[in-house]
Design an enzyme around this catalytic site. Sequence first.
Site, mmCIF file in Angstrom:
data_model
loop_
_atom_site.group_PDB
_atom_site.id
_atom_site.type_symbol
_atom_site.label_atom_id
_atom_site.label_comp_id
_atom_site.label_asym_id
_atom_site.label_seq_id
_atom_site.Cartn_x
_atom_site.Cartn_y
_atom_site.Cartn_z
ATOM 1 N N PHE A 1 -10.988 -8.285 14.068
ATOM 2 C CA PHE A 1 -9.915 -8.681 13.166
ATOM 3 C C PHE A 1 -9.624 -7.560 12.168
ATOM 4 O O PHE A 1 -10.533 -7.032 11.544
ATOM 5 C CB PHE A 1 -10.289 -9.971 12.422
ATOM 6 C CG PHE A 1 -9.245 -10.392 11.427
ATOM 7 C CD1 PHE A 1 -7.971 -10.754 11.870
ATOM 8 C CD2 PHE A 1 -9.513 -10.386 10.076
ATOM 9 C CE1 PHE A 1 -6.997 -11.119 10.953
ATOM 10 C CE2 PHE A 1 -8.533 -10.749 9.159
ATOM 11 C CZ PHE A 1 -7.274 -11.119 9.596
ATOM 12 N N GLN A 2 -8.366 -7.189 12.060
ATOM 13 C CA GLN A 2 -7.888 -6.121 11.170
ATOM 14 C C GLN A 2 -8.546 -4.773 11.445
ATOM 15 O O GLN A 2 -8.707 -3.963 10.542
ATOM 16 C CB GLN A 2 -8.055 -6.525 9.700
ATOM 17 C CG GLN A 2 -7.151 -7.705 9.351
ATOM 18 C CD GLN A 2 -6.998 -7.932 7.878
ATOM 19 O OE1 GLN A 2 -7.913 -7.693 7.094
ATOM 20 N NE2 GLN A 2 -5.822 -8.406 7.490
ATOM 21 N N MET B 1 24.244 9.313 2.236
ATOM 22 C CA MET B 1 24.066 10.600 2.900
ATOM 23 C C MET B 1 24.396 10.492 4.388
ATOM 24 O O MET B 1 25.003 11.400 4.965
ATOM 25 C CB MET B 1 22.632 11.099 2.705
ATOM 26 C CG MET B 1 22.389 12.495 3.229
ATOM 27 S SD MET B 1 23.503 13.698 2.487
ATOM 28 C CE MET B 1 22.516 14.296 1.120
ATOM 29 N N GLU C 1 0.817 -1.215 0.000
ATOM 30 C CA GLU C 1 0.000 0.000 0.000
ATOM 31 C C GLU C 1 0.852 1.267 0.000
ATOM 32 O O GLU C 1 0.447 2.292 -0.538
ATOM 33 C CB GLU C 1 -0.947 0.014 1.195
ATOM 34 C CG GLU C 1 -2.067 -1.028 1.124
ATOM 35 C CD GLU C 1 -1.646 -2.399 1.629
ATOM 36 O OE1 GLU C 1 -0.455 -2.612 1.906
ATOM 37 O OE2 GLU C 1 -2.538 -3.274 1.757
ATOM 38 N N LYS D 1 -17.344 -1.679 6.284
ATOM 39 C CA LYS D 1 -17.793 -2.646 5.278
ATOM 40 C C LYS D 1 -19.319 -2.654 5.125
ATOM 41 O O LYS D 1 -19.836 -2.763 4.010
ATOM 42 C CB LYS D 1 -17.299 -4.040 5.672
ATOM 43 C CG LYS D 1 -17.455 -5.072 4.574
ATOM 44 C CD LYS D 1 -16.719 -6.361 4.918
ATOM 45 C CE LYS D 1 -16.811 -7.355 3.772
ATOM 46 N NZ LYS D 1 -16.001 -8.559 4.042
#
Lengths: 170, 562
Positions: free
Chosen positions: B109-110, B465, B47, B159
């Site tokens: 969940f999630q 760097m 993502e 959802k």
Amino acid sequence: MRHVVSVLVQDKPGVLQRIAGLIARRGFNIESLAVGRTHQEGLSRISLVVTGDDRVLEQVEKQLNRLIEVIKVTDHSEPHVERELALVKVAVPGMEERLEIKDIAEAFRARIVDVARKSIIFELTGDSSKVHNFIEAMRPYGLLEVMRTGAVALSRGEQVLKVREKKPAV
Amino acid sequence: MNGAAAILKALEKQGVNIIFGHPGGTIMPTYDALYDSPIRHILVRHEQGGVHAATAYARASGKVGVVMATSGPGALNLVTGLQDALMDSTAVVAITGNVPQALIGTDAFQEADVCGITQPVTKHNFQIRDVRDIPRVIAEAFYIASTGRPGPVLVDVPKDVQLAPFSGSFDVEIDLPGYKPTFKGHPRQIERALEALAKAKKPVLMVGGGAQHASAEVIEFAEKSGIPVIPTLMGLGAFPGTHRQFLGMPGMHGSVAANWAIHNADTILAIGLRFDDRVTGKVSRFAPNAHTIIHVDIDPAEIGKLVSTAIPVVGDAKWVAAELAKGARKLSIAEWWQQVDEWRTKHPFGWNSKPYLQSQEVIHAFWEATGGKAIVTSGVGQHQMFTAQFFKFDKPRSWINSGGLGTMGVGLPFAIGAALARPGETVIDFDGDGSFQMTLQELATVKKYNLPVKIVILNNGFLGMVRQWQDLFHARRYSEVYLADSNPDFAKLAEAYGIKGLTLSDRGKLAETVKEVLEHEGPVLLDCRVHHEEGVFPMIPSGGAAEDMIIENPREAVEAGD
Ligand SMILES: Cc1ncc(C[n+]2csc(CCOP(=O)(O)OP(=O)(O)O)c2C)c(N)n1
């Protein structure tokens, strides 16, 4: 410098969290925060007491204004009314002290809202320094609990915080 | 129609034709609806890659970039990219699924508090709790993301809301009483700005990322007035890098001419920038001779935040620059130009030619070979600064990098977003071996959609760097910066994904290799084995000022014996 800032906000979920989060993130020093509904549906009003110089205050106002749900921000530098409510539970060791305590409370125009054998709850309204002074005056007797609401404020006269007219979209 | 289909319809109404994303449990209804939608979905492999690609898509096209993710882990993978888009003021809309409302707050969940977590990294966020709100909220999200100071907006959709039946209208009115960005600058302030400039003996114009859409107006103003121009890292391209009035970028790794011009300037006109500390160094020592700073910005909160401003102009850079151009007069600053030119000729960006391949010459070679006609992205580190120094950007929206957040790993996903925003144009990602490995899984996305991006890894085998700072400020104690012992063979890695891979270490072959890369029709990865101890100079150490500028690599001075 101490400033009282009023913020008119849309009453949406998470708006208080947004304001509190912003203040914490930007490192502003907040003495108190009070929030409540207004007479208009969907609008709440928040009072913040902020300490800092003019630059800090300007940033507080500008950063608050960036929040989408913030409709209007004003710093009460003009004449305004400021009040705070406090509930103060004072220990009352004996008869003698009870009289003294009541005398002090009278001088501050604090109301008794609960009396028990060894304690009294006072209700007091006033500006923040009055509340502070009352608490300090009671300290020698024994403060059991103190709950302050934080300052709320309104500008004097006709000046009001309101939703701006709709501007053309850009 | 259900809520999910309504989301896509509402996106379509906003002119969206590409979404970057990755599916998962709670966003599945919307992925199901996507099956029937004309909107193209680009499946990324992480993502973070999606949100960076959407960011670059927005920056390259001027439109809003859209990314979609599932709840919990999916949404949280967006966080870095949202902050990146926030700091570089980029219009991105993220759509995330969430657990059904009945489960919110139950550690389902999630589940994650996505609105809570993303509050500080977005311009605004919404959770849609009623399916009827979908068209309005999507419209508001796009409006907020793309107007005023652009920024990322997240829309979280549980959802059950995606699954609920929807039958409403898509002709919605935006209802944002607290959001009224100022567009037009105050005419009196613009007049005052022009008056101050007319009086200036040593003026400079600084141009930031907020002027990328105002390039034509900025050029017109600059040419009419004849003022020296200093674009910041984010402003490069908004004013042509090959223009005779261009002094290079300012700041930590900026040009000598730009930094000394700012240091000596009496009047600074700053358009669309926010005086980042990488530009100013120590603020109290920034531009000590400037009695008048004119600051044009669309975000009133930026004005006076760090630098005190004599003439603030709140407004859109394009609008204000056009007004400034209308009133501009040729400035009589011949003496000032003489001084500025002296700095410019004496200290151009350059490199000491060495027997081994150098990043600077690789970038320069690509610039020459493309005639500067390319969209360029980079990771974060030395290679990013070298790119900013040596690729001369002549067009706006042609340099897409992570300025504010400095996010390693943006190079490849940025290139993906840019390639999809502007098909047919050359897209080059100058990447670091460290940065590239933070998002290299997106090679799969490059392959999947056969995006003809040119990935040029300036492989120094170090987190260069950081190594440079250790070299200069930590007595060469190279703590945990060595990569060469465990870097993959990048060309083979590309080949494993079915992408053409090349390796270059012989500088004699530079020109022909560059040609080969650019002429190859599809994607290519070129692994350039550059020297491991190159430094980026000039350098103003962190918290310093122009006077502290280290112009040449002190190591090389020592090694050369002087
Ligand atoms: C995600 C992230 N982690 C750490 C850093 C700190 N950092 C800045 S530059 C740099 C080194 C980058 O190495 P590389 O990509 O190989 O580029 P080079 O400097 O060698 O050109 C690091 C670790 C960062 N900017 N971003």
